[in-house]
Design a protein around this motif. Structure first.
Motif, PDB file in Angstrom:
ATOM      1  N   VAL A 170      -9.758 -10.724  -9.994  1.00  0.00           N
ATOM      2  CA  VAL A 170      -8.982 -10.580  -8.756  1.00  0.00           C
ATOM      3  C   VAL A 170      -9.893 -10.499  -7.517  1.00  0.00           C
ATOM      4  O   VAL A 170      -9.542 -11.027  -6.461  1.00  0.00           O
ATOM      5  CB  VAL A 170      -7.993  -9.387  -8.790  1.00  0.00           C
ATOM      6  CG1 VAL A 170      -6.961  -9.565  -9.884  1.00  0.00           C
ATOM      7  CG2 VAL A 170      -8.701  -8.073  -8.913  1.00  0.00           C
ATOM      8  N   THR A 181       0.599 -12.990 -18.561  1.00  0.00           N
ATOM      9  CA  THR A 181       1.580 -13.435 -19.556  1.00  0.00           C
ATOM     10  C   THR A 181       3.009 -13.322 -19.041  1.00  0.00           C
ATOM     11  O   THR A 181       3.930 -13.769 -19.705  1.00  0.00           O
ATOM     12  CB  THR A 181       1.460 -12.615 -20.857  1.00  0.00           C
ATOM     13  OG1 THR A 181       1.527 -11.226 -20.525  1.00  0.00           O
ATOM     14  CG2 THR A 181       0.163 -12.901 -21.564  1.00  0.00           C
ATOM     15  N   SER A 182       3.228 -12.699 -17.882  1.00  0.00           N
ATOM     16  CA  SER A 182       4.590 -12.543 -17.376  1.00  0.00           C
ATOM     17  C   SER A 182       4.705 -13.123 -15.973  1.00  0.00           C
ATOM     18  O   SER A 182       3.703 -13.261 -15.265  1.00  0.00           O
ATOM     19  CB  SER A 182       4.970 -11.060 -17.318  1.00  0.00           C
ATOM     20  OG  SER A 182       4.307 -10.427 -16.230  1.00  0.00           O
ATOM     21  N   TYR A 183       5.947 -13.443 -15.564  1.00  0.00           N
ATOM     22  CA  TYR A 183       6.114 -13.972 -14.208  1.00  0.00           C
ATOM     23  C   TYR A 183       5.793 -12.922 -13.162  1.00  0.00           C
ATOM     24  O   TYR A 183       5.408 -13.256 -12.040  1.00  0.00           O
ATOM     25  CB  TYR A 183       7.512 -14.563 -14.012  1.00  0.00           C
ATOM     26  CG  TYR A 183       8.661 -13.601 -14.200  1.00  0.00           C
ATOM     27  CD1 TYR A 183       9.057 -12.726 -13.190  1.00  0.00           C
ATOM     28  CD2 TYR A 183       9.370 -13.576 -15.404  1.00  0.00           C
ATOM     29  CE1 TYR A 183      10.107 -11.849 -13.366  1.00  0.00           C
ATOM     30  CE2 TYR A 183      10.418 -12.695 -15.593  1.00  0.00           C
ATOM     31  CZ  TYR A 183      10.789 -11.824 -14.567  1.00  0.00           C
ATOM     32  OH  TYR A 183      11.821 -10.945 -14.751  1.00  0.00           O
ATOM     33  N   GLU A 184       5.929 -11.658 -13.488  1.00  0.00           N
ATOM     34  CA  GLU A 184       5.558 -10.613 -12.523  1.00  0.00           C
ATOM     35  C   GLU A 184       4.068 -10.726 -12.188  1.00  0.00           C
ATOM     36  O   GLU A 184       3.670 -10.642 -11.029  1.00  0.00           O
ATOM     37  CB  GLU A 184       5.851  -9.214 -13.076  1.00  0.00           C
ATOM     38  CG  GLU A 184       7.326  -8.886 -13.271  1.00  0.00           C
ATOM     39  CD  GLU A 184       8.051  -8.502 -11.982  1.00  0.00           C
ATOM     40  OE1 GLU A 184       7.616  -8.909 -10.894  1.00  0.00           O
ATOM     41  OE2 GLU A 184       9.079  -7.799 -12.082  1.00  0.00           O
ATOM     42  N   ALA A 185       3.258 -10.887 -13.218  1.00  0.00           N
ATOM     43  CA  ALA A 185       1.809 -11.004 -13.014  1.00  0.00           C
ATOM     44  C   ALA A 185       1.495 -12.264 -12.204  1.00  0.00           C
ATOM     45  O   ALA A 185       0.666 -12.246 -11.285  1.00  0.00           O
ATOM     46  CB  ALA A 185       1.091 -11.034 -14.360  1.00  0.00           C
ATOM     47  N   ASN A 193       3.527 -14.028 -10.174  1.00  0.00           N
ATOM     48  CA  ASN A 193       4.023 -13.947  -8.797  1.00  0.00           C
ATOM     49  C   ASN A 193       3.151 -13.034  -7.946  1.00  0.00           C
ATOM     50  O   ASN A 193       2.998 -13.244  -6.743  1.00  0.00           O
ATOM     51  CB  ASN A 193       5.481 -13.469  -8.788  1.00  0.00           C
ATOM     52  CG  ASN A 193       6.415 -14.543  -9.319  1.00  0.00           C
ATOM     53  OD1 ASN A 193       6.068 -15.720  -9.305  1.00  0.00           O
ATOM     54  ND2 ASN A 193       7.578 -14.143  -9.792  1.00  0.00           N
ATOM     55  N   PHE A 194       2.589 -12.037  -8.587  1.00  0.00           N
ATOM     56  CA  PHE A 194       1.669 -11.148  -7.875  1.00  0.00           C
ATOM     57  C   PHE A 194       0.439 -11.933  -7.412  1.00  0.00           C
ATOM     58  O   PHE A 194      -0.013 -11.803  -6.270  1.00  0.00           O
ATOM     59  CB  PHE A 194       1.258 -10.015  -8.807  1.00  0.00           C
ATOM     60  CG  PHE A 194       0.591  -8.861  -8.126  1.00  0.00           C
ATOM     61  CD1 PHE A 194       1.057  -8.364  -6.925  1.00  0.00           C
ATOM     62  CD2 PHE A 194      -0.506  -8.249  -8.712  1.00  0.00           C
ATOM     63  CE1 PHE A 194       0.450  -7.285  -6.300  1.00  0.00           C
ATOM     64  CE2 PHE A 194      -1.120  -7.157  -8.111  1.00  0.00           C
ATOM     65  CZ  PHE A 194      -0.644  -6.679  -6.902  1.00  0.00           C
ATOM     66  N   ASP A 212       1.488 -14.038  -4.438  1.00  0.00           N
ATOM     67  CA  ASP A 212       1.605 -13.261  -3.199  1.00  0.00           C
ATOM     68  C   ASP A 212       0.230 -12.880  -2.658  1.00  0.00           C
ATOM     69  O   ASP A 212      -0.031 -12.965  -1.464  1.00  0.00           O
ATOM     70  CB  ASP A 212       2.384 -11.956  -3.443  1.00  0.00           C
ATOM     71  CG  ASP A 212       3.821 -12.220  -3.847  1.00  0.00           C
ATOM     72  OD1 ASP A 212       4.284 -13.370  -3.670  1.00  0.00           O
ATOM     73  OD2 ASP A 212       4.481 -11.282  -4.342  1.00  0.00           O
ATOM     74  N   ALA A 213      -0.627 -12.421  -3.559  1.00  0.00           N
ATOM     75  CA  ALA A 213      -1.900 -11.849  -3.124  1.00  0.00           C
ATOM     76  C   ALA A 213      -2.939 -12.919  -2.790  1.00  0.00           C
ATOM     77  O   ALA A 213      -3.716 -12.749  -1.852  1.00  0.00           O
ATOM     78  CB  ALA A 213      -2.446 -10.910  -4.193  1.00  0.00           C
ATOM     79  N   HIS A 224      11.264 -18.169 -13.357  1.00  0.00           N
ATOM     80  CA  HIS A 224      11.138 -17.043 -12.429  1.00  0.00           C
ATOM     81  C   HIS A 224       9.957 -17.150 -11.466  1.00  0.00           C
ATOM     82  O   HIS A 224       9.549 -16.152 -10.882  1.00  0.00           O
ATOM     83  CB  HIS A 224      11.021 -15.730 -13.208  1.00  0.00           C
ATOM     84  CG  HIS A 224      12.309 -15.305 -13.844  1.00  0.00           C
ATOM     85  ND1 HIS A 224      12.670 -15.700 -15.104  1.00  0.00           N
ATOM     86  CD2 HIS A 224      13.326 -14.560 -13.383  1.00  0.00           C
ATOM     87  CE1 HIS A 224      13.847 -15.191 -15.414  1.00  0.00           C
ATOM     88  NE2 HIS A 224      14.274 -14.506 -14.379  1.00  0.00           N
TER      89      HIS A 224
END
Lengths: 313, 344
Positions: free
Chosen positions: B112, B136-140, B142-143, B146-147, B170
């Motif tokens: 990161v 492995t997830s869309y949350e990760a 999408n983060f 964004d970042a 997603h």
């Protein structure tokens, strides 16, 4: 806090029955541990405790005066995994800062950061450098656990230059969580599919040992997780850890003699003679990672002798 | 071996890009000549998670490779996907700067801190989230969007096809999946098995089960393969011996000896291509920066034909594709890996 270094009980990485888990945390609640992690971080199929049960345990331990951290899954794959994650974060938010989250992937960092919940960078978040540690601090990280493979030569400078308010917690005892997979090796060993694993992990309270074909104990299979067969032990390095000013040591739960191990670390941090019970490891200890060598290597002195000697110094 | 027609009515359907490996300039040319839409590669140093001796690119060969690819309308993606080590950020920053200066289309990053650096210093250089980033997830994902403005994410080889589909639904980040090559059974970026045995891992030095720790030892009629002294496998007379990648060795568990973690196999998703396209996957990646130009050419050629066949209705797997791919498959066995139920 008069103790120079905190002791943390890491999340239970194995699959134990609900009774065993509850008994474990009853003991934890009365133990010298300062920080207690609770939650399922390995496999979402494990369901002896539901997410709400883990949250209940977290509240009980917080009420008993422990610093409590809810551990999120390291390998989030399904929508259900994300729903569980959001519940953990909501419980942390409701606790008003009493309960924190252990984030082990970027998804957990996102959900925690958006909710304004302070979080611990778990060992699987891969913090190897100062820029990354600073970035997570800006998102709300209040503590970090270096990757297990990190040597002292990486941990010491990162700790020395850590952002304000960041605590460093070093994994100091237990079988090392080395890898995650989509595959369940325990189910595979029994010729079962992961979706129909019949929860065989329950039969192996400390995992299933994997040995080489010439009988050298090497790894431990724990469902989708692969661990070391040897126990990582930094007990003998306690004087060095104190010297560096490390904030906390993580001890990873096991089914036998765990609280005797905790007692040994507790004695050692106070400079008292400390020895480990003979039966607390099944395949001996290792400390190669700390010394910048192969993780399986044993470099330092035997734990009991060195700690007793150091305490007399 | 005949698959159904793709459901072209769903809005997600797209013909995925073909992303092929290059461990050398001849491999890059072979990938481009055989129809890769993009070639991925890395530098000859610890910034590269495939830091194999004798392979990879320096500035000169990268400049030439970029020119060769760009002249033919293809992209070059530079993998800088190990984790910068404390106090040595300049090495990784230098690699990102060099990729930008030499005209790469994108950098493939995992750390990161490094993503933040690239986004700030080289906003025009596309950023892909490496498989080593373990998102492995869309949350990760999408983060990371964004970042760091991440344009594409490479999914770890741990998700089922249904889970891949759910991720695509997603996020607006392009999704890339592995389609062919040897199979990492572990979640990439979160595997320390190699350093447990040798002290060196993909995350730190860019190598798994490094060759310098491998020792072959003939003992009577048995050939032992050791990694830093640890017996990974032994082979009887006439038994084909493989490289001792430690998760692919034979071990003993509760009295049974066998491939306790993973058998040497190759991933091959050709028969899943219609579903992958229907799911809206943006790119399919071929593994193998350690492989020869001939291998890269052969795999690229077959996958190019298979992906092009998606453009017409009635996709059917040609037996010739599978027999060509089977010739180069590791262990001569193929699997659909985590995309398929048997792993579940």
């Amino acid at each position: 806090m008069s103790n120079p270094i905190k002791l943390a009980i890491g999340p239970i990485l194995f699959y134990w029955s609900k009774d065993e888990v509850q008994n474990f945390y009853l003991q934890a609640s009365d133990s010298p541990a300062d920080i207690v992690y609770v939650g399922e971080s390995v496999c979402s199929r494990r369901c002896q405790l539901r997410t709400s049960d883990w949250i209940g345990l977290a509240k009980d331990l917080a009420a008993a005066g422990k610093d409590v951290v809810l551990s999120a899954l390291a390998l989030a794959e399904s929508e259900g995994d994300l729903i569980a994650l959001r519940k953990l974060v909501a419980a942390c938010a409701e606790s008003g800062g009493r309960i924190r989250l252990e984030a082990n992937d970027l998804g957990a960092v996102k959900v925690a950061a958006e909710a304004g919940v302070p979080f611990v960078c778990g060992p699987h978040l891969n913090v190897y450098n100062e820029a990354t540690l600073a970035w997570f601090a800006a998102k709300g990280a209040v503590a970090w656990v270096p990757p297990l493979e990190a040597p002292r030569s990486l941990i010491a400078p990162l700790h020395a230059s850590r952002p304000v308010g960041m605590a460093t917690e070093v994994f100091a005892w237990g079988k090392i969580p080395l890898a995650f997979s989509a595959r369940c090796f325990t189910a595979r060993h029994y010729g079962l599919k992961k979706d129909d694993c019949q929860f065989r992990c329950l039969d192996h309270a400390d995992g299933l040992t994997l040995a080489t074909r010439e009988g050298q104990s090497f790894l431990t299979m724990n469902g989708i997780q692969t661990m070391s067969a040897q126990h990582y032990s930094l007990l003998a390095e306690l004087p060095a850890l104190l010297d560096l000013g490390i904030d906390a040591l993580r001890l990873s739960p096991q089914s036998k003699d765990f609280f005797a191990v905790l007692a040994a670390f507790d004695a050692a941090r106070r400079g008292e003679p400390a020895g480990l019970p003979a039966a607390c490891t099944d395949h001996g200890t290792c400390d190669g990672y700390w010394h910048g060598q192969a993780g399986i290597a044993k470099v330092g002195a035997e734990d009991d002798t060195l700690v007793v000697a150091a305490s007399g110094a | 071996m005949v698959s159904s027609t793709p459901t072209t009515t769903t809005s997600a359907f797209r013909i995925p890009h073909l992303v092929c490996p290059a461990g050398s300039l001849p491999a890059l040319k072979s990938a481009v000549d055989n129809g890769a839409d993009a070639v991925y590669l890395g530098f000859k140093n610890a910034t590269n998670a495939r830091n194999f001796a004798g392979l990879n690119f320096d500035d000169k060969s990268l400049r030439e490779g970029v020119r060769y690819a760009r002249d033919r309308g293809r992209e070059v993606l530079v993998a800088i996907n190990t984790y910068p080590q404390a106090g040595r950020l300049a090495e990784w920053h230098g690699a990102v700067d060099a990729a930008a200066d030499l005209g790469a289309t994108a950098v493939i990053l995992a750390d990161v801190g490094l993503l933040a650096y690239a986004a700030e210093r080289h906003p025009a250089l596309h950023r892909h989230l490496s498989v080593q980033g373990s998102a492995t997830s869309y949350e990760a994902i999408n983060f990371a969007q964004d970042a760091f403005g991440v344009r594409r994410a490479v999914l770890p080889r741990v998700l089922t096809l249904a889970q891949v589909e759910n991720v695509v639904r997603h996020t607006t980040v392009e999704i890339e999946v592995f389609g062919f090559g040897s199979l990492c059974v572990m979640n990439e970026g979160r595997c320390w098995l190699s350093s447990y045995a040798t002290g060196e891992s993909p995350n730190t030095v860019g190598a798994c089960s490094p060759a310098k720790y491998v020792r072959w030892e003939q003992q009577g009629k048995t050939m032992n393969a050791r990694l830093n002294g640890i017996l990974i496998d032994s082979y009887g007379e006439g038994e084909p011996a493989g490289y001792p990648t430690l998760c692919k060795g034979r071990f003993e568990v509760a009295g049974e000896t066998g491939y306790a973690l993973e058998e040497p196999t190759s991933l091959n998703v050709v028969e899943l291509l219609p579903q992958i396209a229907a799911a809206g996957v943006a790119a399919i990646k071929v593994e193998g920066r350690q492989r020869s130009p001939a291998y890269v050419g052969q795999v690229t050629r077959v996958l190019r034909q298979a992906i092009d066949a998606l453009k017409a209705p009635g996709f059917a797997v040609k037996p010739a594709w599978q027999s060509e791919l089977a010739k180069v498959a590791e262990g001569h066995q193929v699997t659909l890996g985590a995309y398929d139920r048997p792993w579940r």
